[in-house]
Design a protein around this motif. Sequence first.
Motif, PDB file in Angstrom:
ATOM      1  N   GLU A   1       0.678  -1.231  -0.058  1.00  0.00           N
ATOM      2  CA  GLU A   1      -0.141   0.113  -0.073  1.00  0.00           C
ATOM      3  C   GLU A   1       0.787   1.243   0.063  1.00  0.00           C
ATOM      4  OE1 GLU A   1      -3.718  -1.611   2.518  1.00  0.00           O
ATOM      5  OE2 GLU A   1      -2.038  -1.337   3.570  1.00  0.00           O
ATOM      6  N   GLN A   2       2.256   1.150   0.014  1.00  0.00           N
ATOM      7  CA  GLN A   2       3.200   2.195   0.189  1.00  0.00           C
ATOM      8  C   GLN A   2       3.100   3.093  -1.207  1.00  0.00           C
ATOM      9  OE1 GLN A   2       5.227   2.899   3.025  1.00  0.00           O
ATOM     10  NE2 GLN A   2       3.591   1.490   3.937  1.00  0.00           N
ATOM     11  N   ALA A   3       3.193   2.735  -2.240  1.00  0.00           N
ATOM     12  CA  ALA A   3       3.259   3.256  -3.506  1.00  0.00           C
ATOM     13  C   ALA A   3       1.643   4.084  -3.743  1.00  0.00           C
ATOM     14  CB  ALA A   3       3.345   2.271  -4.679  1.00  0.00           C
ATOM     15  N   ALA A   4       0.847   3.855  -3.311  1.00  0.00           N
ATOM     16  CA  ALA A   4      -0.370   4.401  -3.506  1.00  0.00           C
ATOM     17  C   ALA A   4      -0.275   5.526  -2.638  1.00  0.00           C
ATOM     18  CB  ALA A   4      -1.666   3.653  -3.414  1.00  0.00           C
ATOM     19  N   ILE A   5       0.056   5.609  -1.351  1.00  0.00           N
ATOM     20  CA  ILE A   5       0.188   6.541  -0.385  1.00  0.00           C
ATOM     21  C   ILE A   5       1.186   7.713  -0.828  1.00  0.00           C
ATOM     22  CG2 ILE A   5       1.073   7.254   1.834  1.00  0.00           C
ATOM     23  CD1 ILE A   5      -0.300   4.467   2.992  1.00  0.00           C
ATOM     24  N   ALA A   6       2.061   7.400  -1.332  1.00  0.00           N
ATOM     25  CA  ALA A   6       3.128   8.372  -1.846  1.00  0.00           C
ATOM     26  C   ALA A   6       2.650   8.770  -3.268  1.00  0.00           C
ATOM     27  CB  ALA A   6       4.217   7.409  -2.569  1.00  0.00           C
ATOM     28  N   ARG A   7       1.864   8.062  -4.113  1.00  0.00           N
ATOM     29  CA  ARG A   7       1.288   8.886  -5.259  1.00  0.00           C
ATOM     30  C   ARG A   7       0.228   9.872  -4.801  1.00  0.00           C
ATOM     31  NH1 ARG A   7      -0.814   4.574  -7.315  1.00  0.00           N
ATOM     32  NH2 ARG A   7      -2.827   4.790  -6.589  1.00  0.00           N
ATOM     33  N   VAL A   8      -0.620   9.604  -3.805  1.00  0.00           N
ATOM     34  CA  VAL A   8      -1.712  10.660  -3.395  1.00  0.00           C
ATOM     35  C   VAL A   8      -1.057  11.847  -2.703  1.00  0.00           C
ATOM     36  CG1 VAL A   8      -3.517  10.850  -1.742  1.00  0.00           C
ATOM     37  CG2 VAL A   8      -3.496   8.840  -3.149  1.00  0.00           C
ATOM     38  N   GLN A   9       0.051  11.474  -1.961  1.00  0.00           N
ATOM     39  CA  GLN A   9       0.886  12.635  -1.275  1.00  0.00           C
ATOM     40  C   GLN A   9       1.263  13.696  -2.356  1.00  0.00           C
ATOM     41  OE1 GLN A   9       1.432  13.085   2.241  1.00  0.00           O
ATOM     42  NE2 GLN A   9       1.704  15.067   1.446  1.00  0.00           N
ATOM     43  N   LEU A  10       2.059  13.209  -3.485  1.00  0.00           N
ATOM     44  CA  LEU A  10       2.490  13.969  -4.509  1.00  0.00           C
ATOM     45  C   LEU A  10       1.286  14.781  -5.503  1.00  0.00           C
ATOM     46  CD1 LEU A  10       4.930  14.944  -6.152  1.00  0.00           C
ATOM     47  CD2 LEU A  10       4.483  12.913  -7.673  1.00  0.00           C
ATOM     48  N   GLU A  11       0.007  13.989  -5.453  1.00  0.00           N
ATOM     49  CA  GLU A  11      -0.933  14.524  -5.864  1.00  0.00           C
ATOM     50  C   GLU A  11      -1.526  15.666  -5.354  1.00  0.00           C
ATOM     51  OE1 GLU A  11      -3.495  11.245  -6.529  1.00  0.00           O
ATOM     52  OE2 GLU A  11      -2.534  10.596  -8.282  1.00  0.00           O
ATOM     53  N   LEU A  12      -1.698  15.642  -4.219  1.00  0.00           N
ATOM     54  CA  LEU A  12      -2.015  16.821  -3.118  1.00  0.00           C
ATOM     55  C   LEU A  12      -1.073  17.950  -3.308  1.00  0.00           C
ATOM     56  CD1 LEU A  12      -3.299  14.801   0.020  1.00  0.00           C
ATOM     57  CD2 LEU A  12      -4.657  15.862  -1.561  1.00  0.00           C
ATOM     58  N   ILE A  13       0.189  17.694  -3.259  1.00  0.00           N
ATOM     59  CA  ILE A  13       1.176  18.648  -3.696  1.00  0.00           C
ATOM     60  C   ILE A  13       0.923  19.486  -4.820  1.00  0.00           C
ATOM     61  CG2 ILE A  13       3.628  19.281  -3.778  1.00  0.00           C
ATOM     62  CD1 ILE A  13       3.991  16.907  -1.761  1.00  0.00           C
ATOM     63  N   ASP A  14       0.954  18.605  -5.875  1.00  0.00           N
ATOM     64  CA  ASP A  14       0.889  19.351  -7.202  1.00  0.00           C
ATOM     65  C   ASP A  14      -0.365  19.964  -7.353  1.00  0.00           C
ATOM     66  OD1 ASP A  14       3.308  18.370  -8.043  1.00  0.00           O
ATOM     67  OD2 ASP A  14       2.443  16.405  -9.091  1.00  0.00           O
ATOM     68  N   ALA A  15      -1.571  19.598  -6.951  1.00  0.00           N
ATOM     69  CA  ALA A  15      -2.944  20.272  -6.767  1.00  0.00           C
ATOM     70  C   ALA A  15      -2.607  21.664  -6.148  1.00  0.00           C
ATOM     71  CB  ALA A  15      -4.098  19.502  -6.367  1.00  0.00           C
ATOM     72  N   ALA A  16      -2.120  21.738  -5.296  1.00  0.00           N
ATOM     73  CA  ALA A  16      -1.893  23.007  -4.379  1.00  0.00           C
ATOM     74  C   ALA A  16      -0.977  23.667  -4.992  1.00  0.00           C
ATOM     75  CB  ALA A  16      -1.325  22.709  -2.904  1.00  0.00           C
ATOM     76  N   ARG A  17      -0.053  23.403  -5.694  1.00  0.00           N
ATOM     77  CA  ARG A  17       0.885  24.615  -6.686  1.00  0.00           C
ATOM     78  C   ARG A  17      -0.066  25.148  -7.562  1.00  0.00           C
ATOM     79  NH1 ARG A  17       6.003  21.471  -8.265  1.00  0.00           N
ATOM     80  NH2 ARG A  17       6.505  23.905  -8.873  1.00  0.00           N
ATOM     81  N   ILE A  18      -0.795  24.235  -8.176  1.00  0.00           N
ATOM     82  CA  ILE A  18      -1.637  25.172  -9.115  1.00  0.00           C
ATOM     83  C   ILE A  18      -2.358  26.383  -8.827  1.00  0.00           C
ATOM     84  CG2 ILE A  18      -3.673  24.948 -10.807  1.00  0.00           C
ATOM     85  CD1 ILE A  18      -2.943  22.099 -10.883  1.00  0.00           C
ATOM     86  N   THR A  19      -2.633  26.555  -7.423  1.00  0.00           N
ATOM     87  CA  THR A  19      -3.561  27.702  -7.142  1.00  0.00           C
ATOM     88  C   THR A  19      -2.811  28.661  -6.119  1.00  0.00           C
ATOM     89  OG1 THR A  19      -4.637  26.374  -5.561  1.00  0.00           O
ATOM     90  CG2 THR A  19      -5.685  26.696  -7.570  1.00  0.00           C
ATOM     91  N   HIS A  20      -1.482  28.213  -5.681  1.00  0.00           N
ATOM     92  CA  HIS A  20      -0.754  29.083  -4.802  1.00  0.00           C
ATOM     93  C   HIS A  20       0.599  29.424  -5.270  1.00  0.00           C
ATOM     94  CE1 HIS A  20      -3.823  27.015  -2.300  1.00  0.00           C
ATOM     95  NE2 HIS A  20      -3.757  27.911  -1.516  1.00  0.00           N
TER      96      HIS A  20
END
Length: 234
Positions: free
Chosen positions: A57-76
């Motif tokens: 389950e580690q890979a999916a957790i890492a992927r979601v963490q990166l997706e959250l960061i990338d999404a925040a970078r779009i609007t900040h």
Amino acid sequence: MAGLCIAIVGAESTGKSRLAQDLALRLAADTGLRCTFVPEYLRDWCERAGRTPRADEQAAIARVQLELIDAARITHDVVIADTTPLMTAVYSRLLFDDASLLPGALEAQRRCALTLLTALDLPWVADGLQRDGAHVQAPVDAALRQALIRSQLSWAVIAGQGQDRLEAALTAVTPLLTPQVKAGQGLFTRLQARQDALPSQAWICRDCDVPECEHASLQRTRGRESAGSPGFDT
């Protein structure tokens, strides 16, 4: 254009979450830039699942963490990331002897303008399912340092108690933010004053957690490291 990402990594119970929140709030107040922090996804995962994740389950957790960061970078303009996939990769290696996530995690880490490594100078505090004990701090810290050094990433050690820890982080990120704040404004003046106050030279030792001292020593050591695999030994 994606916002600037500043990553915070470190062993458990080293103040990453508090520092991420405090740093985002302080930068927003001092610069007028759109700043936010991205919380650690693993914490939410553990609370919902009622357990810690398995190796698969580690890979999916890492992927979601990166997706959250990338999404925040779009609007900040500035995003402070409370951990990145690098933390998942390090724990996967130490807990499950699985180094497969490390190359991708380091590649993602290169997208961060700066990595802040929280020092082991805070007392260990229990925090439910997420923390194993003080005995895991040193191995995690060592693994992170080795990965950062061998990968030649831009990073700084953040140490200090209370407000001093936040001030150390502000000192580290100021050179990145000064160009984004217009000259002549009070905000720019404060940032530039902080930068000008930094020592031009620093005493170097190999055994402390003073950021200006320790990181200079590690940078010098890095020059003697092998240029081979970005992996780390345990």
